[in-house]
Design a protein around this motif. Structure first.
Motif, PDB file in Angstrom:
ATOM      1  N   ARG A 328       0.846  -1.280   0.141  1.00 31.02           N
ATOM      2  CA  ARG A 328      -0.033   0.056   0.056  1.00 31.02           C
ATOM      3  C   ARG A 328       0.960   1.326   0.006  1.00 31.02           C
ATOM      4  O   ARG A 328       1.840   1.395   0.554  1.00 31.02           O
ATOM      5  CB  ARG A 328      -1.000  -0.033   1.157  1.00 31.02           C
ATOM      6  CG  ARG A 328      -1.880   1.242   1.106  1.00 31.02           C
ATOM      7  CD  ARG A 328      -2.974   0.944   2.110  1.00 31.02           C
ATOM      8  NE  ARG A 328      -4.178   1.745   1.936  1.00 31.02           N
ATOM      9  CZ  ARG A 328      -5.282   1.660   0.862  1.00 31.02           C
ATOM     10  NH1 ARG A 328      -5.178   0.485   0.190  1.00 31.02           N
ATOM     11  NH2 ARG A 328      -6.095   2.436   0.681  1.00 31.02           N
ATOM     12  N   GLU A 350      -6.113   4.935  -5.999  1.00 37.93           N
ATOM     13  CA  GLU A 350      -6.888   3.963  -5.870  1.00 37.93           C
ATOM     14  C   GLU A 350      -6.492   2.560  -6.868  1.00 37.93           C
ATOM     15  O   GLU A 350      -6.249   1.459  -6.563  1.00 37.93           O
ATOM     16  CB  GLU A 350      -8.449   4.062  -6.231  1.00 37.93           C
ATOM     17  CG  GLU A 350      -9.068   2.523  -6.112  1.00 37.93           C
ATOM     18  CD  GLU A 350     -10.597   2.991  -6.109  1.00 37.93           C
ATOM     19  OE1 GLU A 350     -11.484   2.389  -6.211  1.00 37.93           O
ATOM     20  OE2 GLU A 350     -10.989   4.343  -6.292  1.00 37.93           O
ATOM     21  N   GLY A 351      -6.048   3.218  -7.968  1.00 37.51           N
ATOM     22  CA  GLY A 351      -5.476   2.418  -9.090  1.00 37.51           C
ATOM     23  C   GLY A 351      -4.248   1.868  -8.718  1.00 37.51           C
ATOM     24  O   GLY A 351      -3.936   0.482  -8.918  1.00 37.51           O
ATOM     25  N   ASN A 353      -2.941   1.324  -5.617  1.00 35.17           N
ATOM     26  CA  ASN A 353      -2.806   0.330  -4.677  1.00 35.17           C
ATOM     27  C   ASN A 353      -3.741  -0.760  -4.963  1.00 35.17           C
ATOM     28  O   ASN A 353      -3.355  -2.058  -4.547  1.00 35.17           O
ATOM     29  CB  ASN A 353      -3.749   1.037  -3.324  1.00 35.17           C
ATOM     30  CG  ASN A 353      -2.896   2.011  -2.590  1.00 35.17           C
ATOM     31  OD1 ASN A 353      -1.818   1.474  -2.142  1.00 35.17           O
ATOM     32  ND2 ASN A 353      -3.286   3.382  -2.695  1.00 35.17           N
ATOM     33  N   TYR A 354      -4.626  -0.852  -6.207  1.00 31.88           N
ATOM     34  CA  TYR A 354      -5.093  -1.968  -6.661  1.00 31.88           C
ATOM     35  C   TYR A 354      -3.942  -2.661  -7.302  1.00 31.88           C
ATOM     36  O   TYR A 354      -3.887  -4.184  -6.965  1.00 31.88           O
ATOM     37  CB  TYR A 354      -6.031  -1.832  -7.605  1.00 31.88           C
ATOM     38  CG  TYR A 354      -6.703  -3.059  -8.244  1.00 31.88           C
ATOM     39  CD1 TYR A 354      -7.708  -3.819  -7.470  1.00 31.88           C
ATOM     40  CD2 TYR A 354      -6.248  -3.409  -9.541  1.00 31.88           C
ATOM     41  CE1 TYR A 354      -8.350  -4.745  -7.917  1.00 31.88           C
ATOM     42  CE2 TYR A 354      -6.796  -4.773  -9.920  1.00 31.88           C
ATOM     43  CZ  TYR A 354      -7.830  -5.449  -9.114  1.00 31.88           C
ATOM     44  OH  TYR A 354      -8.356  -6.483  -9.688  1.00 31.88           O
ATOM     45  N   MET A 357      -1.822  -4.503  -4.405  1.00 24.51           N
ATOM     46  CA  MET A 357      -2.575  -5.699  -3.715  1.00 24.51           C
ATOM     47  C   MET A 357      -2.252  -7.003  -4.751  1.00 24.51           C
ATOM     48  O   MET A 357      -2.528  -8.013  -3.899  1.00 24.51           O
ATOM     49  CB  MET A 357      -4.264  -5.485  -3.858  1.00 24.51           C
ATOM     50  CG  MET A 357      -4.762  -4.562  -2.611  1.00 24.51           C
ATOM     51  SD  MET A 357      -6.302  -4.471  -2.885  1.00 24.51           S
ATOM     52  CE  MET A 357      -6.727  -6.227  -2.610  1.00 24.51           C
ATOM     53  N   SER A 358      -1.841  -6.915  -5.991  1.00 27.08           N
ATOM     54  CA  SER A 358      -1.376  -7.836  -6.607  1.00 27.08           C
ATOM     55  C   SER A 358      -0.097  -8.629  -6.070  1.00 27.08           C
ATOM     56  O   SER A 358       0.030  -9.942  -6.642  1.00 27.08           O
ATOM     57  CB  SER A 358      -1.219  -7.738  -8.272  1.00 27.08           C
ATOM     58  OG  SER A 358      -0.022  -7.089  -8.504  1.00 27.08           O
ATOM     59  N   ARG A 391      -4.593  -6.505   2.815  1.00 25.83           N
ATOM     60  CA  ARG A 391      -4.252  -5.701   1.937  1.00 25.83           C
ATOM     61  C   ARG A 391      -3.336  -6.457   0.819  1.00 25.83           C
ATOM     62  O   ARG A 391      -2.582  -5.986   0.130  1.00 25.83           O
ATOM     63  CB  ARG A 391      -3.333  -4.712   2.560  1.00 25.83           C
ATOM     64  CG  ARG A 391      -3.641  -3.690   3.169  1.00 25.83           C
ATOM     65  CD  ARG A 391      -2.774  -2.753   3.941  1.00 25.83           C
ATOM     66  NE  ARG A 391      -3.233  -1.601   4.957  1.00 25.83           N
ATOM     67  CZ  ARG A 391      -2.745  -0.754   5.512  1.00 25.83           C
ATOM     68  NH1 ARG A 391      -1.349  -0.852   5.446  1.00 25.83           N
ATOM     69  NH2 ARG A 391      -3.309   0.090   6.444  1.00 25.83           N
ATOM     70  N   SER A 392      -4.174  -7.757   0.458  1.00 23.13           N
ATOM     71  CA  SER A 392      -3.542  -8.375  -0.777  1.00 23.13           C
ATOM     72  C   SER A 392      -4.682  -9.260  -1.211  1.00 23.13           C
ATOM     73  O   SER A 392      -5.499  -9.790  -0.439  1.00 23.13           O
ATOM     74  CB  SER A 392      -2.405  -9.368  -0.382  1.00 23.13           C
ATOM     75  OG  SER A 392      -1.994 -10.009  -1.467  1.00 23.13           O
ATOM     76  N   ARG A 393      -4.679  -9.485  -2.432  1.00 17.58           N
ATOM     77  CA  ARG A 393      -5.718 -10.409  -2.835  1.00 17.58           C
ATOM     78  C   ARG A 393      -4.942 -11.814  -3.311  1.00 17.58           C
ATOM     79  O   ARG A 393      -5.553 -12.476  -3.915  1.00 17.58           O
ATOM     80  CB  ARG A 393      -6.346  -9.819  -4.248  1.00 17.58           C
ATOM     81  CG  ARG A 393      -5.469  -9.745  -5.521  1.00 17.58           C
ATOM     82  CD  ARG A 393      -6.206  -9.164  -6.649  1.00 17.58           C
ATOM     83  NE  ARG A 393      -5.488  -8.942  -7.972  1.00 17.58           N
ATOM     84  CZ  ARG A 393      -4.872  -7.724  -8.258  1.00 17.58           C
ATOM     85  NH1 ARG A 393      -5.218  -6.654  -7.572  1.00 17.58           N
ATOM     86  NH2 ARG A 393      -4.400  -7.785  -9.381  1.00 17.58           N
TER      87      ARG A 393
END
Length: 420
Positions: A328, A350-351, A353-354, A357-358, A391-393
């Protein structure tokens, strides 16, 4: 791939079985006249279906697939299913070649075949060989057979570890040398090359100036592998995001330079070992991956053990991936910006941090059983409990807005592996 495979039905994922599956194409050639040209053909495949109880994201065995089990379909055949064929030729004692073609789901949802291997080999001496062409990337214990499900005990190789390097081959050259020391058999490799993977919308992953070394060791029932490589990587991904960040002055330029994957050096170090005396096995691998981009730094590992009862092999496994860099970033400062610019900057944050998250950070506990139905066919039933960290997918993708922090994914898989 060849019905005279040397693997006993009750022995799976051992060094002998894996080697036998990979080198089936050359087995017939050795039985013929050493000076005669010999062509051989074989194949392998996996027919599978997986079910996920989490409908907010997809689970799959690779980030290079478009769909998986969960969001797209509760039941999915695409997670593990594939089909492969291998053609080998032995010209004489020195010269041989192999081509391997695989079909599995791609990012465009097609099953268009890809050439996994295509190389020629020169055996300079009984211990020294050189290969040129498309070659298996010699990283991880299962590097030479990671696409051949029959060769390992699980439904799939642990995604936390093997998913960290979805690239499985390289176009270039490698040199292998066999040697012994204190009763231990070694094979050392040095390799150089690169590769390009097509993504969606004409985007690409380019790996250039790839160089590395790998050594395998074997002593009785114990074997291991250590590998290290470095590559210059470029990924045409999220350019709109980095272009947008650069429009916000020095801070935006700094963020884009920090996270963009443009000729960034990727370094990897992996170490694995397996002990397999016959009735049971235990194995583990660990990897460390570093890049100065949004992929950051990570450490991955897994351990697994199983016991063989005749044709049945129950097993357990635990795998994990931990981010060693931030997942993050506060991004662009919003204070003092006009409302329209603040809204644009917020979307860019937002983009960003997305993307962060990867970076996979998750754990998976697995239990399963393998049944060797007959000599070249194995049925596997496996249950996985996947838990991404906060904070991770994790390794999940196609993540939906309802995806909650630290979700649990319960995955059930039925896999039929075969070689012919």
């Amino acid at each position: 791939m060849h019905k005279s495979s040397p693997c006993p039905a009750h022995v799976v994922a051992t060094r002998a079985c894996a080697l036998g599956v990979v080198l089936l194409a050359s087995a017939g050639a050795r039985a013929a006249d050493a000076d005669a040209v010999k062509w051989t053909f074989g194949g392998f495949g996996t027919a599978a279906v997986s079910h996920s109880d989490n409908r907010q994201a997809d689970f799959s065995s690779s980030v290079l697939k478009a769909t998986g089990a969960g969001y797209t379909d509760a039941w999915s055949p695409h997670v593990d299913s594939r089909l492969g064929a291998q053609l080998g030729v032995t010209v004489n004692k020195q010269w041989s070649g192999v081509v391997q073609v695989i079909t599995e789901q791609r990012l465009d949802r097609s099953y268009r075949p890809i050439v996994e291997w295509a190389n020629i080999k020169y055996q300079a001496t009984p211990d020294l060989s050189v290969r040129l062409g498309r070659i298996a990337l010699p990283v991880f214990l299962a590097a030479d057979y990671r696409k051949i499900g029959y060769a390992y005990p699980w439904a799939r190789t642990p995604v936390e570890v093997y998913g960290a390097i979805p690239i499985s081959n390289s176009d270039g050259i490698d040199v292998s040398y066999r040697w012994r020391a204190n009763g231990v058999k070694f094979v050392s490799q040095a390799f150089a090359g690169g590769t390009t993977l097509d993504l969606l919308n004409d985007n690409e992953v380019k790996s250039r100036k790839l160089t590395g070394v790998s050594t395998t060791a074997e002593h009785g029932a114990l074997s291991g592998r250590i590998s290290a490589f470095s590559s210059e990587v470029t990924i045409d991904l999220a350019e709109y995001l980095f272009d947008g960040l650069r429009r916000f002055g020095p801070r935006g330029e700094s963020l884009a330079d920090q996270y963009e994957v443009e000729r960034k050096r990727f370094n990897a170090l992996t170490l694995g070992a397996t002990y397999d005396p016959g009735n049971w096995f235990a194995m583990a691998e660990i990897g460390r991956f570093t890049t100065h981009s949004f992929f950051g730094k990570s450490i991955t590992l897994y351990s697994s053990a199983g016991y063989r009862f005749g044709a049945f092999t129950p097993y357990i496994a635990f795998a994990g991936a931990k981010a060693r860099s931030s997942t993050r970033d506060p991004g662009l400062p919003l204070d003092g910006l006009p409302p329209a610019q603040a809204a644009s900057a917020a979307r860019l944050n937002e983009g960003l941090n997305y993307l962060l998250m990867s970076v996979p950070a998750q754990t998976t506990a697995s239990a399963g059983v393998r049944w060797d139905v007959r000599r070249n066919i194995a049925l596997k039933l496996q249950y996985d409990r996947v838990r991404p960290d906060e904070r991770s997918r994790g390794t999940l993708f196609n993540v939906q807005p309802g995806f909650s922090a630290r979700p649990r994914v319960n995955l059930a898989s039925a896999v039929l592996d075969f070689v012919f």
